[in-house]
Design a protein around this motif. Structure first.
Motif, PDB file in Angstrom:
ATOM      1  N   LEU A 187       7.725   8.668 -13.781  1.00  0.00           N
ATOM      2  CA  LEU A 187       6.678   7.898 -14.435  1.00  0.00           C
ATOM      3  C   LEU A 187       7.348   6.773 -15.213  1.00  0.00           C
ATOM      4  CD1 LEU A 187       3.667   7.631 -15.245  1.00  0.00           C
ATOM      5  CD2 LEU A 187       4.156   9.103 -17.189  1.00  0.00           C
ATOM      6  N   LEU A 188       6.874   5.544 -15.013  1.00  0.00           N
ATOM      7  CA  LEU A 188       7.494   4.398 -15.679  1.00  0.00           C
ATOM      8  C   LEU A 188       6.438   3.703 -16.528  1.00  0.00           C
ATOM      9  CD1 LEU A 188      10.100   2.695 -15.834  1.00  0.00           C
ATOM     10  CD2 LEU A 188       9.212   1.341 -13.948  1.00  0.00           C
ATOM     11  N   ILE A 189       6.730   3.577 -17.821  1.00  0.00           N
ATOM     12  CA  ILE A 189       5.785   2.911 -18.709  1.00  0.00           C
ATOM     13  C   ILE A 189       6.386   1.585 -19.115  1.00  0.00           C
ATOM     14  CG2 ILE A 189       4.634   3.054 -20.939  1.00  0.00           C
ATOM     15  CD1 ILE A 189       5.007   6.131 -20.574  1.00  0.00           C
ATOM     16  N   SER A 212      -9.086   8.564 -21.585  1.00  0.00           N
ATOM     17  CA  SER A 212      -8.812   9.418 -20.418  1.00  0.00           C
ATOM     18  C   SER A 212      -8.563   8.541 -19.197  1.00  0.00           C
ATOM     19  CB  SER A 212     -10.020  10.326 -20.114  1.00  0.00           C
ATOM     20  OG  SER A 212     -10.330  11.114 -21.229  1.00  0.00           O
ATOM     21  N   PHE A 213      -7.515   8.838 -18.475  1.00  0.00           N
ATOM     22  CA  PHE A 213      -7.274   8.158 -17.192  1.00  0.00           C
ATOM     23  C   PHE A 213      -6.195   8.911 -16.421  1.00  0.00           C
ATOM     24  CE2 PHE A 213      -4.414   6.192 -20.234  1.00  0.00           C
ATOM     25  CZ  PHE A 213      -3.214   6.184 -19.562  1.00  0.00           C
ATOM     26  N   ASP A 214      -5.995   8.548 -15.168  1.00  0.00           N
ATOM     27  CA  ASP A 214      -4.946   9.146 -14.347  1.00  0.00           C
ATOM     28  C   ASP A 214      -4.015   8.060 -13.835  1.00  0.00           C
ATOM     29  OD1 ASP A 214      -6.064  11.833 -14.230  1.00  0.00           O
ATOM     30  OD2 ASP A 214      -7.672  10.884 -13.072  1.00  0.00           O
ATOM     31  N   ILE A 215      -2.781   8.432 -13.613  1.00  0.00           N
ATOM     32  CA  ILE A 215      -1.876   7.568 -12.850  1.00  0.00           C
ATOM     33  C   ILE A 215      -1.349   8.413 -11.702  1.00  0.00           C
ATOM     34  CG2 ILE A 215       0.214   6.167 -12.881  1.00  0.00           C
ATOM     35  CD1 ILE A 215      -0.032   6.004 -15.909  1.00  0.00           C
ATOM     36  N   ALA A 216      -1.447   7.877 -10.506  1.00  0.00           N
ATOM     37  CA  ALA A 216      -0.925   8.607  -9.355  1.00  0.00           C
ATOM     38  C   ALA A 216       0.497   8.153  -9.076  1.00  0.00           C
ATOM     39  CB  ALA A 216      -1.812   8.336  -8.143  1.00  0.00           C
ATOM     40  N   GLY A 217       1.266   9.018  -8.439  1.00  0.00           N
ATOM     41  CA  GLY A 217       2.563   8.594  -7.948  1.00  0.00           C
ATOM     42  C   GLY A 217       2.346   7.540  -6.881  1.00  0.00           C
ATOM     43  N   GLY A 218       3.121   6.464  -6.895  1.00  0.00           N
ATOM     44  CA  GLY A 218       2.911   5.405  -5.924  1.00  0.00           C
ATOM     45  C   GLY A 218       1.816   4.442  -6.316  1.00  0.00           C
ATOM     46  N   ALA A 267       0.863  -1.187   0.000  1.00  0.00           N
ATOM     47  CA  ALA A 267       0.000   0.000   0.000  1.00  0.00           C
ATOM     48  C   ALA A 267       0.893   1.227   0.000  1.00  0.00           C
ATOM     49  CB  ALA A 267      -0.885  -0.012   1.240  1.00  0.00           C
ATOM     50  N   MET A 268       0.440   2.255  -0.647  1.00  0.00           N
ATOM     51  CA  MET A 268       1.292   3.427  -0.811  1.00  0.00           C
ATOM     52  C   MET A 268       0.414   4.661  -0.888  1.00  0.00           C
ATOM     53  SD  MET A 268       4.442   4.349  -1.210  1.00  0.00           S
ATOM     54  CE  MET A 268       5.056   5.978  -1.621  1.00  0.00           C
ATOM     55  N   LYS A 269       0.898   5.714  -0.266  1.00  0.00           N
ATOM     56  CA  LYS A 269       0.157   6.971  -0.348  1.00  0.00           C
ATOM     57  C   LYS A 269       0.265   7.491  -1.781  1.00  0.00           C
ATOM     58  CE  LYS A 269       0.066  11.394   1.948  1.00  0.00           C
ATOM     59  NZ  LYS A 269       0.894  12.172   1.092  1.00  0.00           N
ATOM     60  N   GLN A 270      -0.875   7.892  -2.361  1.00  0.00           N
ATOM     61  CA  GLN A 270      -0.845   8.291  -3.761  1.00  0.00           C
ATOM     62  C   GLN A 270      -0.919   9.798  -3.931  1.00  0.00           C
ATOM     63  OE1 GLN A 270      -3.720   5.914  -5.813  1.00  0.00           O
ATOM     64  NE2 GLN A 270      -2.555   4.048  -5.415  1.00  0.00           N
ATOM     65  N   THR A 271      -0.102  10.282  -4.867  1.00  0.00           N
ATOM     66  CA  THR A 271      -0.070  11.711  -5.138  1.00  0.00           C
ATOM     67  C   THR A 271      -0.381  11.930  -6.613  1.00  0.00           C
ATOM     68  OG1 THR A 271       2.284  11.473  -5.543  1.00  0.00           O
ATOM     69  CG2 THR A 271       1.640  12.247  -3.366  1.00  0.00           C
ATOM     70  N   PRO A 272      -1.058  13.037  -6.952  1.00  0.00           N
ATOM     71  CA  PRO A 272      -1.391  13.262  -8.355  1.00  0.00           C
ATOM     72  C   PRO A 272      -0.119  13.376  -9.201  1.00  0.00           C
ATOM     73  CG  PRO A 272      -2.301  15.008  -6.941  1.00  0.00           C
ATOM     74  CD  PRO A 272      -1.522  14.102  -6.068  1.00  0.00           C
TER      75      PRO A 272
END
Lengths: 500, 361
Positions: free
Chosen positions: A420-422, A276-282, A249-254
């Motif tokens: 960001l890692l793809i 459309s989508f989001d990826i949060a840090g963590g 589990a990880m705290k997520q940041t925009p």
């Protein structure tokens, strides 16, 4: 004399070496009629070499093959065919511009007139549930259809010993289930089947018996009903492996978001449709979908390699759409990208580890000349840290195995400290051990607050590793689910465009 | 069953080629020596056949290429433009840009230099020579940009494009010779005037300074390949353009730049040949060097040092054959056949360095 009690296929002390590498080392194995044998083993353990010897593509250096109790001299695929052995290769051997009919008739000889073939295929359909449109061109077919044609081709040539090399690697869960159903019916009909696979779930679900290869040796056989996944893995890898994938589990940041992004290919086909989508840090965001549903375009448009025809790609609020990879870097976006075809893009096969590491950082060095010294140190460091084998920084990476290649690529991308890692099919073709090393690395990134996009094909892995899973179908998002609660079936339906 | 046995027997004796896993350096050298020996043997047979003494011809060839200061100078004179042109081509080949236009690029370099030599001979010599040098490089670079631009922009085939430009450049020299640059003093005979002494290259150790330029270029290209960012970029673009794009390299610019450098070096070879050896401009200024240089570059594995050695040996072979021809009165064709035999064996042996023949499965 035909011995009905003899096994359908028996291998005795089969050995094959390539130069100094012994790919198969005195392998014994038996296969009975009406049985499905799963052949398990890591990459380079000799599975494909062994099967290629049975199918007549390689000749054994020593050892014998017995078919139904009689010693068989197999020098060529046509010899194998005469003995009733058919192989379905991982990369289909079909002529793209021919129809299914032409492909089946090709090299089949006289007794394969159109009428006879129609009759045969109809009969196969009734017996095993195999259906194919004979006059469809191969290039118009889906992967599953092509595979069906391959199986029909083998059966029409009288094969009752069937070898399938990783048949489910490219199939949807539904297609896999259908294939298994066909194979079970063939087994009931008395066929002997060998299936090569990496996926333990399939082994447990389908096979009667399992044989495990490691380092070119047969290290054990077991009845499927009397073993379990953990035991099999342990034998395959040679040590105990924890099969569960962690999901810390990880705290997520925009961090990153896509707004209504569309991509058209050069010939005008819409490859991504208002995504459309989001990826949060963590966070690790999984992407599921049948191969070719827009995954490649999705990854490459983020990396600046694919022009988009609408929408916004926002990294920490900055729009990076329409920028080149270099511009994206200069804006200050730290992006790591693992493309699906490692040697086709991402690495240079003819160059060594050092020169491949240079790819990301040579530009940052001042002046006209290049300094390899510090990079060579980093290469040595990376090789040691990720235990790349062989540990030689001056060996062309094209000579490394898939898993080691992936370690070099991922290691390099992580060196540039991405935010960001793809990753696209990052464990494709990797063995169990290497795959888990990669999962651990991804989780390490996540714990450092990196946002990751994980395009995958194994739904079990997607559900275990990722926080959320996004499903693509025909370039559209057909679902975005919480990986903790979603099921395989649900995602499978979304993959074919039905919302679950 | 009988059929199976028969096919097995046949298979056992059918030779097949297997790629060597690694190339053993000592073995490779041995093989090359054997190739030369075989070539000499076959050549001897041929010389015997046309009625000469092989020993005499061979010693003649050796004497003709290395025997005296004069012959050694001549050998170097032949090797110089070949070496420079091969270096130029190697730059492009390393990027997998198939520049077959060495001939034309040499012509263009020679034309640019000749313009200065013919019409601005009053400029002081060092400055004039420097200007000619620069003019050749610039003209070559521009000439090389034409096929590269079309290749980068429209994906045209650079092999055909550069090949065709050879003829454009060569016939341009003829057009100049028959028209604006025709020497009126040659009484109607179409010829371009000899360069003023001001526009001729100085000599060092009896050979025009082109050989020094060649040596410097060998070092420069070697460094360029191995130790510069540009050299790294062109290698990546050649090996894998997709990875180059992925890494953010400006692929199109690398292609243009590399093709321009390649052509500029080839053009320099043309300028040196015209002002150092020919001392005028003729349509034979390239004279096939641009094509021979392709062989030299590949034979040397695109390595600058290798190119230096191979072009010197090529020069020796040509000079030796020429000497044998004039001294022993063997025909031009026979001398060419001898050259051909040597090349055949040496090039053929490269194949066996990389592959081995196996008679068993």
């Amino acid at each position: 004399m035909l011995n009905t009690r003899a096994p359908a296929l028996e291998l005795r002390l089969l050995t094959k070496a390539f130069g100094s590498l012994v790919a198969c080392d005195h392998i014994n194995m038996t296969l009975h009629a009406g049985e499905i044998l799963a052949l398990l083993g890591e990459n380079g353990s000799g599975k494909t070499t062994l099967m290629n010897m049975i199918a007549g593509l390689y000749r054994p250096d020593s050892g014998d093959i017995f078919v139904r109790g009689i010693k068989a001299d197999i020098h060529s695929p046509s010899d194998a065919r005469k003995h009733g052995i058919g192989m379905i290769h991982q990369h289909f051997k079909l002529v793209d511009v021919f129809t299914a009919r032409q492909n089946i008739q090709l090299g089949a000889g006289r007794d394969m007139s159109d009428r006879a073939l129609n009759e045969k295929v109809r009969a196969l359909g009734e017996r095993f549930g195999l259906t194919a449109r004979l006059d469809q061109k191969v290039y118009d077919m889906s992967v599953g259809q092509k595979q069906t044609v391959e199986i029909i081709k083998a059966l029409c040539r009288g094969a009752d010993i069937l070898i399938l090399d990783e048949p489910t690697a490219v199939l949807t869960p539904q297609e896999s289930d259908r294939l298994f159903d066909i194979l079970r019916r063939m087994k009931a009909d008395g066929a002997a089947i060998i299936i090569i696979t990496h996926k333990l779930g399939e082994v447990m679900a389908l096979s009667d018996r399992v044989a495990i290869l490691r380092g070119g040796r047969n290290v054990g056989e077991a009845l499927t009903s009397k073993t379990n996944a953990a035991e099999l893995t342990e034998k395959m890898v040679g040590q105990k492996v924890d099969l569960s994938i962690a999901r810390p589990a990880m705290k997520q940041t925009p961090l990153f978001s896509m707004r209504n992004v569309s991509v058209r290919s050069a010939d005008g086909v819409l490859r991504l449709d208002r995504v459309s989508f989001d990826i949060a840090g963590g966070e690790i965001l999984g992407v599921a979908g049948i191969a070719g549903s827009g995954q490649k375009q999705l990854c490459e448009c983020i990396a600046g390699l694919e022009p988009i025809c609408g929408g916004e790609i926002l990294f920490k609020g900055k729009n990076i759409a329409g920028q080149s990879p270099r511009q994206i870097y200069d804006i200050g976006v730290r992006l790591g990208f693992i493309p699906e075809d490692r040697l086709g893009m991402g690495l240079v096969g003819a160059m060594d580890v050092t020169d491949n590491l240079l790819l990301r950082e040579y530009r940052l060095q001042p002046g006209f000349f290049i300094k390899r010294g510090p990079v060579r140190e980093r290469a040595r460091d990376l090789i040691k840290r990720l235990s790349v084998a062989p540990p030689d920084p001056s060996r062309p990476v094209g000579q490394l195995s898939g898993g080691n290649l992936q370690k070099v690529l991922l290691g390099r991308e992580l060196l540039s400290k991405p935010e960001l890692l793809i990753t696209s099919y990052v464990v494709r073709g990797l063995d169990v051990h290497s795959s888990y090393v990669i999962y651990d690395l991804l989780n390490d990134c996540k714990l450092m607050g990196v946002g990751a996009l994980f395009v995958g094909e194994d739904l079990d892995v997607l559900l275990e590793l990722c926080d959320r899973v996004l499903v693509l179908c025909g370039g559209q998002i057909t679902g975005l689910v919480n990986a903790k609660t979603a099921t395989r079936e649900q995602i499978g339906l979304m993959m074919v465009g039905q919302s679950g | 069953m009988a059929e199976l046995k028969l096919s097995r027997a046949r298979r056992l004796h059918r030779p097949r080629l297997v790629k060597r896993e690694r190339i053993n350096a000592a073995y490779a050298i041995l093989q090359r020596i054997a190739a030369v020996a075989l070539a000499l043997l076959t050549g001897a047979l041929f010389i015997r056949l046309i009625g000469f003494s092989p020993l005499q011809i061979y010693t003649g060839m050796l004497r003709g290429s290395f025997g005296s200061k004069v012959s050694l100078r001549e050998t170097i004179k032949i090797a110089t433009p070949l070496c420079i042109c091969a270096l130029g081509l190697a730059v492009a080949f390393r990027m997998r840009f198939w520049n077959i236009g060495g001939e034309g690029q040499m012509c263009v370099g020679a034309i640019a230099a000749s313009w200065l030599a013919l019409f601005h001979a009053s400029i002081p010599r060092p400055l004039l020579l420097a200007l000619m040098f620069v003019a050749a490089l610039a003209a070559g670079a521009l000439w090389g940009l034409i096929p590269a631009w079309f290749h980068a922009k429209y994906g045209t085939n650079e092999t055909l494009f550069t090949l065709m430009l050879n003829y454009v450049a060569m016939y341009a020299i003829q057009a100049l010779r028959e028209g604006p640059w025709k020497n009126p003093r040659d009484m109607g005979y179409p010829k371009i005037a000899m360069f003023a002494s001001n526009a001729q290259l100085p000599k060092v150790f009896g050979v025009h300074i082109g050989w020094i330029v060649a040596l410097a270029l060998v070092a420069a290209v070697a460094v360029y390949f191995r130790y510069t960012k540009q050299g790294y970029e062109l290698t990546v673009v050649g090996e894998n353009p997709n990875t180059a794009r992925y890494a953010g390299m400006p692929v199109r610019r690398v292609v243009l730049r590399t093709a321009a450098i390649s052509a500029a070096i080839c053009a320099l070879a043309g300028m040196l040949k015209a002002t150092g050896a020919d001392r005028t401009l003729t349509d034979g200024v390239a004279g096939g060097i641009g094509f021979t240089a392709i062989t030299v570059a590949w034979l040397a594995g695109l390595q600058p040092i290798g190119i230096l050695i191979v072009s010197f040996l090529f020069g020796a072979l040509e000079k030796g054959a020429g000497f044998a021809q004039s001294t022993y009165k063997i025909s031009t064709a026979a001398a060419s056949v001898l050259q051909g035999i040597v090349l055949f064996f040496v090039l053929g042996c490269e194949f066996f360095v990389r592959y081995k023949v196996m008679f068993k499965e």
